[in-house]
Design a protein around this motif. Structure first.
Motif, PDB file in Angstrom:
ATOM      1  N   SER A 123       1.089  -1.074  -0.057  1.00  0.00           N
ATOM      2  CA  SER A 123      -0.179   0.316  -0.083  1.00  0.00           C
ATOM      3  C   SER A 123       1.100   1.114   0.356  1.00  0.00           C
ATOM      4  N   GLU A 124       0.769   2.625   0.184  1.00  0.00           N
ATOM      5  CA  GLU A 124       0.759   3.852   0.267  1.00  0.00           C
ATOM      6  C   GLU A 124       1.510   3.529   1.219  1.00  0.00           C
ATOM      7  N   GLU A 125       1.034   3.750   2.428  1.00  0.00           N
ATOM      8  CA  GLU A 125       1.485   3.724   3.621  1.00  0.00           C
ATOM      9  C   GLU A 125       3.135   2.240   3.740  1.00  0.00           C
ATOM     10  N   ASP A 126       2.481   1.315   2.768  1.00  0.00           N
ATOM     11  CA  ASP A 126       4.269   0.878   2.940  1.00  0.00           C
ATOM     12  C   ASP A 126       5.304   0.937   2.446  1.00  0.00           C
ATOM     13  N   ARG A 127       4.859   1.869   1.321  1.00  0.00           N
ATOM     14  CA  ARG A 127       6.028   2.176   0.505  1.00  0.00           C
ATOM     15  C   ARG A 127       6.497   3.612   1.447  1.00  0.00           C
ATOM     16  N   ALA A 128       5.812   3.984   2.409  1.00  0.00           N
ATOM     17  CA  ALA A 128       6.063   5.011   3.172  1.00  0.00           C
ATOM     18  C   ALA A 128       7.208   4.914   3.844  1.00  0.00           C
ATOM     19  N   VAL A 129       7.251   3.869   4.485  1.00  0.00           N
ATOM     20  CA  VAL A 129       8.357   3.110   5.572  1.00  0.00           C
ATOM     21  C   VAL A 129       9.267   2.341   4.670  1.00  0.00           C
TER      22      VAL A 129
ATOM     23  N   ASP B 248      10.434   3.320   2.014  1.00  0.00           N
ATOM     24  CA  ASP B 248      11.616   4.906   1.851  1.00  0.00           C
ATOM     25  C   ASP B 248      12.303   4.611   3.237  1.00  0.00           C
ATOM     26  N   TRP B 249      12.084   5.337   4.130  1.00  0.00           N
ATOM     27  CA  TRP B 249      12.100   5.305   5.673  1.00  0.00           C
ATOM     28  C   TRP B 249      13.427   4.537   5.707  1.00  0.00           C
ATOM     29  N   PHE B 250      12.987   3.294   5.354  1.00  0.00           N
ATOM     30  CA  PHE B 250      13.643   2.289   5.945  1.00  0.00           C
ATOM     31  C   PHE B 250      15.131   2.208   4.570  1.00  0.00           C
ATOM     32  N   ARG B 251      14.941   1.969   3.995  1.00  0.00           N
ATOM     33  CA  ARG B 251      15.898   2.180   2.642  1.00  0.00           C
ATOM     34  C   ARG B 251      17.239   3.774   3.381  1.00  0.00           C
ATOM     35  N   ASP B 252      16.147   4.798   3.476  1.00  0.00           N
ATOM     36  CA  ASP B 252      17.407   5.932   3.700  1.00  0.00           C
ATOM     37  C   ASP B 252      18.460   5.641   5.199  1.00  0.00           C
ATOM     38  N   ALA B 253      17.396   5.289   5.919  1.00  0.00           N
ATOM     39  CA  ALA B 253      18.265   3.889   7.266  1.00  0.00           C
ATOM     40  C   ALA B 253      19.018   3.583   7.224  1.00  0.00           C
TER      41      ALA B 253
ATOM     42  N   THR C 109      10.808  -7.904  -1.938  1.00  0.00           N
ATOM     43  CA  THR C 109      11.623  -7.850  -0.474  1.00  0.00           C
ATOM     44  C   THR C 109      13.099  -7.062  -0.536  1.00  0.00           C
ATOM     45  N   MET C 110      13.131  -6.170   0.294  1.00  0.00           N
ATOM     46  CA  MET C 110      14.457  -5.338   0.747  1.00  0.00           C
ATOM     47  C   MET C 110      15.663  -6.068   1.693  1.00  0.00           C
ATOM     48  N   TYR C 111      16.800  -6.003   1.138  1.00  0.00           N
ATOM     49  CA  TYR C 111      17.845  -6.640   1.863  1.00  0.00           C
ATOM     50  C   TYR C 111      19.369  -5.121   1.452  1.00  0.00           C
ATOM     51  N   ALA C 112      19.277  -5.619   3.439  1.00  0.00           N
ATOM     52  CA  ALA C 112      20.455  -4.014   3.729  1.00  0.00           C
ATOM     53  C   ALA C 112      21.275  -4.847   3.824  1.00  0.00           C
ATOM     54  N   THR C 113      23.266  -4.651   3.603  1.00  0.00           N
ATOM     55  CA  THR C 113      23.711  -5.099   3.967  1.00  0.00           C
ATOM     56  C   THR C 113      24.867  -4.351   4.625  1.00  0.00           C
ATOM     57  N   LEU C 114      25.949  -4.491   5.630  1.00  0.00           N
ATOM     58  CA  LEU C 114      26.877  -4.779   5.826  1.00  0.00           C
ATOM     59  C   LEU C 114      28.020  -5.600   5.335  1.00  0.00           C
ATOM     60  N   PRO C 115      29.245  -5.043   5.216  1.00  0.00           N
ATOM     61  CA  PRO C 115      29.663  -6.367   4.420  1.00  0.00           C
ATOM     62  C   PRO C 115      30.396  -6.743   5.830  1.00  0.00           C
ATOM     63  N   GLY C 116      31.387  -8.416   5.641  1.00  0.00           N
ATOM     64  CA  GLY C 116      31.881  -8.561   6.477  1.00  0.00           C
ATOM     65  C   GLY C 116      33.989  -8.660   5.999  1.00  0.00           C
ATOM     66  N   THR C 117      34.615  -9.325   6.885  1.00  0.00           N
ATOM     67  CA  THR C 117      35.904  -8.915   6.719  1.00  0.00           C
ATOM     68  C   THR C 117      36.368 -10.393   5.108  1.00  0.00           C
TER      69      THR C 117
ATOM     70  N   GLY D 168       6.475   1.527  -6.185  1.00  0.00           N
ATOM     71  CA  GLY D 168       7.873   1.229  -7.374  1.00  0.00           C
ATOM     72  C   GLY D 168       8.361   0.656  -6.189  1.00  0.00           C
ATOM     73  N   TYR D 169       8.697  -0.357  -5.878  1.00  0.00           N
ATOM     74  CA  TYR D 169       9.149  -1.289  -4.837  1.00  0.00           C
ATOM     75  C   TYR D 169       9.469  -2.746  -5.911  1.00  0.00           C
ATOM     76  N   ARG D 170       9.363  -3.546  -7.232  1.00  0.00           N
ATOM     77  CA  ARG D 170       9.453  -4.189  -7.918  1.00  0.00           C
ATOM     78  C   ARG D 170      11.182  -3.857  -8.217  1.00  0.00           C
TER      79      ARG D 170
END
Lengths: 416, 416
Positions: free
Chosen positions: A42-48, A50-55, A70-78, A178-180
């Protein structure tokens, strides 16, 4: 509190920052009663999102999106050869959901990533935070749809072609916000999948425990039932000549209630959705659509319950047509013993006595368990209440669970 | 058939023309299953109103519209001092209604006016054909709203402020289709009100009778009930800790069914509309809204039934909150003896043996009976089925009822 909880050597989570994130994102889909209505895509899902990606990007975690959003945010390992340790849950909610279901798993995971990033703590494995699309399943059935595709339970096209009750497809809803993304669902190999969640039941609170080590998820099956009677004028159709679909539905609802009682105390059975047609006050109802949700920790008992349900539906009043579709069948899922040990050790290190517990609800981890070691951490919620705008958890307990999550991730990073 | 039925001296209705009008207007709101969905003040309602106005004006009947959209088409009489004899019914339908309920009353009346006009038959009284707004009450409760205002049962502002389930007011819907007229509702004085209708019950068909002389309408009361439980997660809320509003609703539905059986065979009791909230398959229902429709030919028995209903609702499972609103209370209505004699005489003149019958359904005539002599004619419908897309009546029976209507109007014109 934030100075005490989550101190793992020199690495401690920030309870205030975590709580602020939960309250800040609660405005996306906020309801007057203090809950959240954030239906998937939904539009509310899009808004959160966007917030999550920015964070995530703000702490240097690169964000990838897969073909189902589905969104994957990664910190690299050694060690570039190692697959990521994942922390995942969901930011979508029920139509009248609360502020914690799913949310604390994602934002607790964000707090873990923020803590790793700001303290310069480098893990061997990459650490990937996942926001799974459509965990709830209340807009597009079934639930946990996209972790299901990730684990190979369904093809991606199945997910894309699901429709909501207004006839809108998952694919169209995904494009509309816009999340495909380009990533194939299931393309990633994970070393592990952790999930922090509220219990959604009353056990931890009743036993005054802060940390549940979730040993698995009970078996569950979903059914869709259509009852067909005969419409007629409410004033002029004598009772003896009626085939009232809603009366038949009432018989079914009460029999399903008794069915759960026959397998007490572990069985649950719920008719959560009912549509009456034509739904006019002076027309005898001609058709009823309803859903049935049956769950039990034992696959064998659940099979007996399904047979009882089928017998109930075959025994409705004469003249009522019945169709039954089994739309979802999820066997009981045991979680990974090593990850559970890491969770229990993390709880003890934080000063808590962990309580082994079986999840009554389904979770994305029930699917990830098919393709990687998985386990969950539960924290209490007030009154065991969930899927409800009054859903409530304390800052203390959410921070405690997050601190245990951080310890379990670091322990898994050593073990795996 | 059209040459035989309805020949009153040199005045005979045209069965073919009447049937063609019924089938022609059935396209406004036609459903795939052969019924009509023509909710009051909808775009489909506007279309059939335009058709009706054109048809009346084509035979020289002037059309007036009142402040609630009710339409009055009048052929003048020879005595300017006399009030009109009215023929009235309605062109709105149930959400999944049939082609005959209401329609044959208006289009049968149109056939009477056409016959009078083309044969040059002049009555002493004017003859006014009425299309009452919102007889069904399925979009805006209560039913028979505008004949109710006409008869002084409600003020016009009450009607204008009714809202549908989407929150649209009657006034806004009326303006949207351009059918708010200058005439005050209730401004007209009527010498009589006749209404031709399908029985909507099985009696005439079972007894092979063509004409029912309707001696009155049974008493009826409508209630709106809200049951409040507690939402919870369907997987994690143990059965013993639930307050499931839909389970409570199912108890109420079956108890209401038994309540009708206690007053068999004349009592009817119907839960026709039910809304479950939040209506999600994995949430224990927190709230249920439902309607109750109770009817009996005796006001005294209906009062006992209402007390039983209140007892049922006070006896639901613990933890369920209950609110009950009585939204409509219509006492039993006896029709006018002289008009009934005119109908019986007309039936016999057409070669039928009239059958006295009590109406199970409400009709606009139940309100007009408060302000002028009123009576109704019933013709059979297949299987007693109504408020259903499969509603069916034969060309023969509809024409027979219309011929009796014409005779009754001419007889009343002599008598009154």
């Amino acid at each position: 509190m934030s100075e005490i909880i989550g101190h793992t050597g020199n690495v401690a989570i920030d309870s205030q920052r975590l709580w602020a994130s939960i309250m800040d994102t609660a405005r996306f889909g906020a309801t007057p009663k203090g809950g959240i209505r954030r239906l998937t895509l939904s539009e509310e899902d899009r808004a959160v999102r966007d917030w999550f990606r920015d964070a995530c990007e703000a702490i240097g975690a690169g964000v990838e999106i897969d073909e189902l959003g589905t969104m994957y945010a990664t910190l690299p390992g050694t060690d570039p050869a190692l697959p990521p340790i994942a922390i995942g849950s969901h930011l979508d909610t029920q139509p009248t959901g609360g502020k914690f279901d799913g949310v604390i798993g994602v934002l607790g995971g964000l707090e873990v990533l923020r803590t790793l990033a700001e303290t310069g703590t480098r893990t061997r494995h990459p650490v990937t935070l996942i926001n799974w699309t459509n965990e709830e399943g209340s807009r597009f059935a079934p639930a946990m749809l996209c972790s299901g595709v990730f684990a190979g339970a369904f093809p991606a096209d199945f997910a894309l072609s699901r429709t909501d009750r207004d006839g809108i497809t998952f694919a169209d809803a995904l494009d509309a916000i816009g999340y495909r993304g380009p990533l194939r669902a299931g393309a990633k190999t994970l070393a592990a999948h952790f999930e922090l969640h509220i219990e959604q039941g009353p056990i931890l609170e009743a036993e005054e425990k802060t940390i549940g080590a979730v040993t698995g998820v009970q078996a569950m099956r979903w059914f869709e039932v259509t009852l067909t009677g005969n419409e007629g004028h409410a004033g002029a159709t004598p009772m003896r000549l009626r085939q009232d679909a809603l009366v038949a539905g009432a018989h079914a609802i009460l029999a399903i209630e008794r069915l759960a009682a026959e397998h007490a105390p572990d069985a649950v059975a719920t008719v959560g959705l009912l549509e009456c047609r034509p739904n006019s006050r002076n027309v005898v109802p001609g058709e009823v659509f309803l859903t049935v949700d049956l769950r039990h920790p034992s696959d064998a008992v659940l099979e007996v319950m399904e047979q009882s349900l089928r017998h109930i539906l075959a025994s409705l009043p004469a003249g009522i047509g019945v169709t039954v579709d089994k739309v979802w069948d999820n066997p009981a899922v045991p979680f990974d013993a090593r990850l559970l040990d890491a969770i229990r050790a993390g709880a003890r290190a934080e000063g808590f006595t962990p309580r082994d517990i079986v999840s009554g609800a389904g979770h994305d981890s029930a699917y990830t368990a098919r393709v990687c070691p998985s386990a969950m951490i539960f924290v209490p919620c007030a009154g065991g209440l969930s899927h409800n705008e009054a859903e409530s958890a304390t800052q203390h307990d959410v921070a405690a669970g997050t601190a245990v999550l951080l310890r379990a991730v670091l322990e898994a990073d050593r073990l795996l």
